[in-house]
Write a protein that holds these residues in place. Sequence first.
Motif, short mmCIF file in Angstrom:
data_model
loop_
_atom_site.label_atom_id
_atom_site.label_comp_id
_atom_site.label_asym_id
_atom_site.label_seq_id
_atom_site.Cartn_x
_atom_site.Cartn_y
_atom_site.Cartn_z
N VAL A 77 76.08 33.81 54.07
CA VAL A 77 75.39 34.28 52.86
C VAL A 77 74.18 35.13 53.23
O VAL A 77 73.95 36.20 52.66
CB VAL A 77 74.96 33.08 51.98
CG1 VAL A 77 74.02 33.53 50.86
CG2 VAL A 77 76.18 32.39 51.39
N GLN A 78 73.39 34.65 54.21
CA GLN A 78 72.22 35.40 54.64
C GLN A 78 72.62 36.76 55.21
O GLN A 78 71.98 37.78 54.92
CB GLN A 78 71.44 34.61 55.69
CG GLN A 78 70.14 35.26 56.16
CD GLN A 78 69.14 35.43 55.04
OE1 GLN A 78 69.03 34.59 54.15
NE2 GLN A 78 68.41 36.53 55.05
N ALA A 79 73.67 36.78 55.99
CA ALA A 79 74.14 38.03 56.57
C ALA A 79 74.60 38.99 55.48
O ALA A 79 74.35 40.21 55.55
CB ALA A 79 75.28 37.75 57.55
N GLU A 80 75.25 38.45 54.47
CA GLU A 80 75.72 39.28 53.36
C GLU A 80 74.54 39.90 52.61
O GLU A 80 74.58 41.07 52.22
CB GLU A 80 76.57 38.43 52.42
CG GLU A 80 77.59 39.22 51.65
CD GLU A 80 78.71 38.35 51.08
OE1 GLU A 80 79.19 38.68 49.99
OE2 GLU A 80 79.09 37.36 51.73
N LYS A 81 73.50 39.12 52.44
CA LYS A 81 72.31 39.64 51.75
C LYS A 81 71.64 40.74 52.56
O LYS A 81 71.10 41.70 52.01
CB LYS A 81 71.32 38.50 51.49
CG LYS A 81 71.77 37.51 50.43
CD LYS A 81 70.76 36.39 50.25
CE LYS A 81 71.20 35.41 49.18
NZ LYS A 81 70.25 34.26 49.05
N GLU A 82 71.64 40.58 53.90
CA GLU A 82 70.99 41.56 54.77
C GLU A 82 71.88 42.73 55.12
O GLU A 82 71.42 43.73 55.69
CB GLU A 82 70.50 40.89 56.06
CG GLU A 82 69.42 39.84 55.84
CD GLU A 82 68.93 39.24 57.16
OE1 GLU A 82 68.99 39.95 58.18
OE2 GLU A 82 68.48 38.08 57.15
N GLY A 83 73.17 42.60 54.83
CA GLY A 83 74.11 43.67 55.16
C GLY A 83 74.38 43.80 56.63
O GLY A 83 74.60 44.91 57.14
N ILE A 84 74.36 42.67 57.36
CA ILE A 84 74.61 42.69 58.80
C ILE A 84 75.66 41.63 59.13
O ILE A 84 75.92 40.72 58.34
CB ILE A 84 73.32 42.42 59.61
CG1 ILE A 84 72.74 41.04 59.25
CG2 ILE A 84 72.30 43.52 59.39
CD1 ILE A 84 71.52 40.65 60.08
N PRO A 85 76.30 41.71 60.31
CA PRO A 85 77.28 40.68 60.70
C PRO A 85 76.60 39.32 60.88
O PRO A 85 75.44 39.25 61.33
CB PRO A 85 77.83 41.19 62.04
CG PRO A 85 77.51 42.64 62.06
CD PRO A 85 76.23 42.80 61.31
N PRO A 86 77.30 38.23 60.55
CA PRO A 86 76.72 36.89 60.71
C PRO A 86 76.23 36.58 62.12
O PRO A 86 75.25 35.87 62.30
CB PRO A 86 77.86 35.95 60.30
CG PRO A 86 78.71 36.77 59.39
CD PRO A 86 78.63 38.17 59.92
N ILE A 87 76.91 37.14 63.13
CA ILE A 87 76.51 36.85 64.51
C ILE A 87 75.11 37.35 64.79
O ILE A 87 74.38 36.77 65.61
CB ILE A 87 77.53 37.47 65.52
CG1 ILE A 87 77.23 36.99 66.94
CG2 ILE A 87 77.54 38.98 65.44
CD1 ILE A 87 77.42 35.51 67.17
N GLN A 88 74.68 38.40 64.12
CA GLN A 88 73.32 38.91 64.32
C GLN A 88 72.28 37.94 63.77
O GLN A 88 71.23 37.72 64.38
CB GLN A 88 73.17 40.28 63.67
CG GLN A 88 73.88 41.40 64.39
CD GLN A 88 73.54 42.77 63.83
OE1 GLN A 88 72.48 42.97 63.22
NE2 GLN A 88 74.44 43.73 64.02
N VAL A 89 72.58 37.34 62.61
CA VAL A 89 71.68 36.32 62.04
C VAL A 89 71.61 35.12 62.99
O VAL A 89 70.53 34.61 63.30
CB VAL A 89 72.17 35.87 60.65
CG1 VAL A 89 71.31 34.72 60.13
CG2 VAL A 89 72.14 37.04 59.67
N ALA A 90 72.78 34.68 63.46
CA ALA A 90 72.83 33.52 64.35
C ALA A 90 72.11 33.79 65.66
O ALA A 90 71.37 32.93 66.17
CB ALA A 90 74.28 33.12 64.61
N SER A 91 72.31 34.96 66.22
CA SER A 91 71.68 35.30 67.51
C SER A 91 70.17 35.36 67.38
O SER A 91 69.43 34.89 68.25
CB SER A 91 72.22 36.63 68.02
OG SER A 91 73.60 36.54 68.30
N ARG A 92 69.71 35.95 66.30
CA ARG A 92 68.26 36.03 66.06
C ARG A 92 67.65 34.64 65.98
O ARG A 92 66.61 34.36 66.60
CB ARG A 92 68.03 36.80 64.76
CG ARG A 92 66.58 36.96 64.35
CD ARG A 92 66.51 37.75 63.05
NE ARG A 92 67.06 37.01 61.93
CZ ARG A 92 67.60 37.58 60.84
NH1 ARG A 92 67.70 38.89 60.75
NH2 ARG A 92 68.06 36.84 59.86
#
Length: 688
Positions: A77-92
């Motif tokens: 959901v967070q990745a969708e809001k930011e318009g980035i792949p989920p792996i980027q949210v997880a890696s951060r």
Amino acid sequence: MSCLTSFFKEEQTLNKNSSSSKVFITCALPYANGPNHLGHMRSTYIPADIYARYNRMKGKDVLFVCATDEHGTPIAVQAEKEGIPPIQVASRNYELIKKDLESCDISFNNFSRTSDPLHYEISQNFFLNLYGKNCIYPKTIEQLYCPECERFLPDRYVEGTCPQCNAEGARGDHCETCGRHLEPVQLIDPSCLICNSQPEVRKSDQYYFRLSHFQEQLKEIIENNQELPPNVRNYALQWINEGLKDWILTRDMDWGIPVPLDDTEGKIIYVWGEAFLGYISSAVQWARRNNKEWKPYWDDRTVHFIGKDIIYHHSIFWQAFLLAYGCKLPYNIIAGEYLSLEGRKMSTSKNWVIWVADFVEKFEPDLLRYYLVANAPLTRDTDFSWDDFQRRVNDELADVVGNFMHRTFTFTHRFFNGKIPQPGSLNEYDQEVKEQIKDTPEKVGQHIENFDFREGLKEIVRLAKVGNKYFNDQEPWNTVKSDPQRAGTCLYLCNQLAKVISIIITPYLPNKAAQMREILQLNEIDADDTGIVPTFKWDESAVFMEIGTPIAKAKPLFKKIEDKTIEKEKDALYKNLEETKFMEDLISIEDFAKIDLRVGKIIGAEKVKGSDKLLKLMVDVKEKKLQIVAGLATNYSPDDIMNQKVIVLVNLKPAKLFGIKSEGMVLAAEDSLCLLTAPDADIGEGIR
């Protein structure tokens, strides 16, 4: 895969062998949707680290592992809001979490990620094994589908009202208010978290785990495992006694581990169907890096440290998985209760929280480790209070432990040339102190082995109090002149007591303990092949230092925290809360556009029987006539208000007041109740 084909063959028995030489310790995987706050450290990571450090000092071969839990819908959901792949949210967030844990000296042997390919492979093999044993089976079910988003909605993509306790904001898998596990279709008035539209029920093919099959086995296991703390046993048995139902193990989404079966494209293994295996994949990663086997650690003794909110996951779901696979069950599951903040429930959304990174930027991590352990037993909810934090640091660490150490080292240098003095004959008081020095390590160790970390820490502080009292009673500043041998005896025993504390306080305060030993010039044991220094052996902590052993000059160990420092932290905390509340009160331009304000003419008015404040009005807004109940009777009579052109909110959801239907709202000033009027406007004219 080799690490799973020979996963576990032993009979499912609980390991109660107290002479275990290896210990497998895990922490609940931190969810990679944000950094850690103090509640995480208190419930899980600090207690686990104390246990790991203690066991290393006892000569046990410890494997202490963890990983970030990187799948699941919140990250998607967070990745969708930011318009980035989920792996980027997880890696951060992996980097933030890892930094938080390192800053608090959590001594993992390995800290990995569930997005690692090794974890994917292990999880899929585990799934296939259970599927092959018919412990996982297909089932057509009803699920929520969002026509707007054109997809089935995973549980965390749905919110609604809990069918059990009627609390609003319940998620599709769990109600935070009552703690019940939920299915999305059970929610009352569900809505899609992405587009806020109401989903519809459609048929969907999913895979289920036969949890109900293990009902009686789990009940017997949990009842008979006397090692389990009451909060874990009681909570688990409550669930079991209500009857276990088979558990959905797959989801329709892209972010996650694909189901390793034919014709399952677009389906992933539910995060709770693979996150547990992060313990194993992290251990396998460590084993491969160090050319060792991980399995003997699990076989000997496994202890899970978790938070209160995932007791049923570990005590029921995870143990059922292990039974299904044929694995040895964990020796114990330790669940830390909740940490509130200044008497209120911690809330990240309302910014009522203290982040680990913010804390360690201003205070030493050992102070946090001390306070979160000393404040309450792990099995009880507790509160973080800035005032109480200051009190404990100042009164217990600075005035008791630090004061004793400083006086001992200072007087040794001043009167005995910085060397352990020759004692005289020991009187009854001396012998009593000596016995307490000798006995305390065993007492503290027993508390840690029983997971009573607070009681162990209290024993250490109690010993420091014994030292302070003994020092005061012996008055070495006087006896050094009148009876030097008596002063020598006092400082001899006080230095031995300081040495014991410097070692047995290591699991709790590793940095401060090292500083104490540096003054005592105690040489550290070399690091083992994991790179983790086991410091001194626990059982040698009460071995007395030899007469004449030199010690370094005293250095301040604990500085008192000033009032102004605490006031600054409290001000910042409450300011965050006020700013968040203000931001929550703000609405977007899209929200404002939904408000329909129009000019209406009051064509009917009468008092509401039984109320001194309410008027029943009939208001003409051109397109329709609205019946409105308004609290204006204290300022206006029916005659006063008739024929006035007022501002009306016309698209308000109808409600009943005093049993009378009210279909809108007449706008007036809040305190004066002065009507907002538009005498020159046309009836039905919109307000912009």
